[in-house]
Design an enzyme around this catalytic site. Structure first.
Site, mmCIF file in Angstrom:
data_model
loop_
_atom_site.group_PDB
_atom_site.id
_atom_site.type_symbol
_atom_site.label_atom_id
_atom_site.label_comp_id
_atom_site.label_asym_id
_atom_site.label_seq_id
_atom_site.Cartn_x
_atom_site.Cartn_y
_atom_site.Cartn_z
ATOM 1 N N ALA A 100 5.103 -1.046 -10.535
ATOM 2 C CA ALA A 100 4.554 -2.160 -9.749
ATOM 3 C C ALA A 100 4.189 -1.675 -8.358
ATOM 4 O O ALA A 100 4.978 -0.991 -7.711
ATOM 5 C CB ALA A 100 5.592 -3.271 -9.646
ATOM 6 N N HIS A 103 6.120 -11.026 1.059
ATOM 7 C CA HIS A 103 5.000 -11.080 0.100
ATOM 8 C C HIS A 103 5.021 -12.348 -0.765
ATOM 9 O O HIS A 103 5.149 -12.271 -1.981
ATOM 10 C CB HIS A 103 4.949 -9.830 -0.788
ATOM 11 N N HIS A 152 5.642 0.317 2.400
ATOM 12 C CA HIS A 152 6.360 1.395 1.709
ATOM 13 C C HIS A 152 5.716 2.723 2.070
ATOM 14 O O HIS A 152 4.544 2.945 1.753
ATOM 15 C CB HIS A 152 6.307 1.197 0.194
ATOM 16 N N LEU A 153 6.484 3.582 2.724
ATOM 17 C CA LEU A 153 5.957 4.902 3.106
ATOM 18 C C LEU A 153 6.469 6.015 2.203
ATOM 19 O O LEU A 153 5.946 7.124 2.254
ATOM 20 C CB LEU A 153 6.326 5.219 4.562
ATOM 21 N N ARG A 154 7.517 5.738 1.406
ATOM 22 C CA ARG A 154 8.107 6.771 0.535
ATOM 23 C C ARG A 154 8.621 7.950 1.375
ATOM 24 O O ARG A 154 8.945 7.797 2.531
ATOM 25 C CB ARG A 154 7.120 7.255 -0.532
ATOM 26 N N LEU A 203 4.783 -6.549 -7.720
ATOM 27 C CA LEU A 203 5.813 -7.589 -7.737
ATOM 28 C C LEU A 203 6.028 -8.147 -6.343
ATOM 29 O O LEU A 203 6.112 -7.351 -5.399
ATOM 30 C CB LEU A 203 7.129 -7.022 -8.287
ATOM 31 N N ASP A 206 2.747 -4.755 2.025
ATOM 32 C CA ASP A 206 3.456 -4.277 0.830
ATOM 33 C C ASP A 206 2.673 -3.144 0.169
ATOM 34 O O ASP A 206 2.730 -2.973 -1.048
ATOM 35 C CB ASP A 206 3.707 -5.412 -0.169
ATOM 36 N N LYS A 219 16.990 -5.447 4.467
ATOM 37 C CA LYS A 219 16.206 -5.879 3.310
ATOM 38 C C LYS A 219 17.113 -6.263 2.150
ATOM 39 O O LYS A 219 17.978 -5.482 1.748
ATOM 40 C CB LYS A 219 15.268 -4.740 2.884
ATOM 41 N N HIS A 269 1.990 4.491 -5.723
ATOM 42 C CA HIS A 269 2.513 5.195 -6.901
ATOM 43 C C HIS A 269 1.363 6.061 -7.401
ATOM 44 O O HIS A 269 0.204 5.650 -7.318
ATOM 45 C CB HIS A 269 2.882 4.205 -8.018
ATOM 46 N N ASN A 324 13.545 1.232 0.214
ATOM 47 C CA ASN A 324 13.848 1.456 -1.216
ATOM 48 C C ASN A 324 13.459 2.862 -1.681
ATOM 49 O O ASN A 324 12.719 3.047 -2.618
ATOM 50 C CB ASN A 324 13.197 0.379 -2.103
HETATM 51 O O1 DOR Z 1 4.911 -4.148 -6.274
HETATM 52 C C1 DOR Z 1 5.881 -3.779 -5.637
HETATM 53 N N1 DOR Z 1 6.083 -2.473 -5.353
HETATM 54 N N2 DOR Z 1 6.780 -4.679 -5.237
HETATM 55 C C2 DOR Z 1 7.927 -4.324 -4.669
HETATM 56 O O2 DOR Z 1 8.688 -5.190 -4.351
HETATM 57 C C3 DOR Z 1 8.276 -2.896 -4.494
HETATM 58 C C4 DOR Z 1 7.097 -2.067 -4.422
HETATM 59 C C5 DOR Z 1 7.393 -0.588 -4.580
HETATM 60 O O3 DOR Z 1 8.311 -0.097 -3.926
HETATM 61 O O4 DOR Z 1 6.669 0.089 -5.312
HETATM 62 ZN ZN ZN Z 2 7.555 -4.160 -0.909
#
Ligand code: DOR
Ligand code: ZN
Length: 346
Positions: A264, A175, A16-18, A220, A248, A100, A252, A42
């Site tokens: 998560a 994951h 996840h690079l945001r 998660l 993964d 995805k 945050h 996402n």
């Molecule tokens: O812990 C998680 N964070 N699981 C995920 O599936 C998504 C990810 C997130 O985008 O923060």
């Molecule tokens: Zn993920």
């Protein structure tokens, strides 16, 4: 005397690079060690179309600091309205390497995910035809199912029927956190692989909940019992080509993790390789680290192994920053809870 281990440069098959300030802060943490990464779609709003993926790729490359090399491997976020032709075009041009699947409501920014799996059948069939892998967040969202059982139930209720209904579809179970998932992947004939994170090789559910609640270990799928962690360590270090690294790494800000309803995600990009070297060393499996980080992933995705190498050196414990600053606020780096003796570099 210090020991060194030189491996082909690793890739991260789930990252996840945001976007925006967070992207700028976390991208160098990955690009420092990894040549390529499968970039999760996402965002808010999600990356659904080929055009959106192209624009996101441009923003990633624009955020890459001078002198760093990194290739983002883009993904599309599967929705019930995804257009099979758009997916095929984005894959055909080489822009997109996977699609995805988030079951709607399963995790962060998954509200636009899939509720009715029948509605994505045409996309899945097209993907099977062109050999484009489906990356799956494998958890059911049924509130009746205990959160620690959601991965195992997903295999029976969704993943296995979907794979049977779509012969030829290449699937990566992302994951994985359970022995059931490890066994399911090992039992498959072809077309199924799994990514494993560094943090799931290190923590079990006690680390999250015993002696106080540790929000930075909450992700998660949530970490499970110790016997499941052991199954993951066995799969990662065992050399089986169907298991490879997907960190993964999911940044945050601390403010969003440390609140009554915390987000998560574990942020591991910074120290993943040192953590993995420690885990593999304990299993006397350092000779298999390269397969997990650098060889098995490209083989599944049909890409070449990186030409460049990366050297790890064992010596006095290495330290990493406890948190990095993101512009949006600090982001805590995953704490494995043990000393790290392998640093990246000669
Ligand atoms: O812990 C998680 N964070 N699981 C995920 O599936 C998504 C990810 C997130 O985008 O923060
Ligand atoms: Zn993920």
């Amino acid at each position: 005397m210090s020991r060194t281990l030189t491996i082909r440069r690793p890739d991260d098959w789930h990252l996840h690079l945001r976007d925006g300030a967070m992207l700028a802060a976390v991208l160098p943490e990955t690009a420092r060690h990894f040549a390529r990464a499968i970039v999760m779609p996402n965002l808010v709003p999600p990356v659904v179309t080929g055009a959106q993926a192209a624009a996101y790729r441009d923003r990633i490359l624009a955020a890459l600091p001078e002198g760093m090399r990194f290739e983002p491997l883009m993904t599309l976020y599967l929705t019930e309205d995804t257009d099979p032709d758009d997916v095929a075009a984005a894959a055909g041009s080489g822009l997109v390497r996977a699609v995805k699947l988030y079951p709607a409501g399963a995790t962060t920014n998954s509200a636009s995910g899939v509720q009715d799996f029948n509605r994505v059948r045409p996309v899945l069939e097209r993907m099977a035809g062109i050999g484009l892998p489906l990356c799956v967040h494998g958890e059911v969202t049924d509130p009746q199912v205990d959160i620690f059982d959601r991965e195992a139930v997903f295999i029976d209720r969704v993943l296995d029927p979907m794979r049977r209904a779509t012969p030829g579809l290449k699937v990566v179970m992302e994951h994985v956190t359970t022995s059931e998932a490890v066994d399911y992947v090992k039992g498959a004939q072809t077309g199924l692989a799994a990514t494993i994170t560094a943090h799931h090789l290190v923590i079990n559910r006690n680390h999250i909940l015993a002696g106080g609640i540790r929000p930075h270990y909450y992700c998660l799928p949530v970490a499970k019992r110790e016997r499941h962690r052991r199954a993951l360590v066995g799969a990662a270090t065992g050399g089986d080509a169907r298991f490879f690294l997907g960190t993964d790494s999911a940044p945050h800000t601390d403010a969003r993790k440390q609140q009554a309803c915390g987000c998560a995600g574990c942020f591991t990009a910074t120290n993943t390789l040192s953590v993995l070297a420690e885990v593999f060393e304990r299993e006397s499996a350092l000779d298999r680290l390269e397969r997990f980080t650098s060889r098995n992933g490209p083989a599944f995705y049909g890409l070449p192994v990186n030409e460049e190498t990366l050297t790890l050196t064992r010596g006095a414990p290495v330290t990493y920053p406890e948190r990095i600053d993101s512009g949006d606020g600090p982001v805590t780096v995953f704490d494995p809870g043990f000393k790290l003796h392998w640093k990246v570099g000669a």
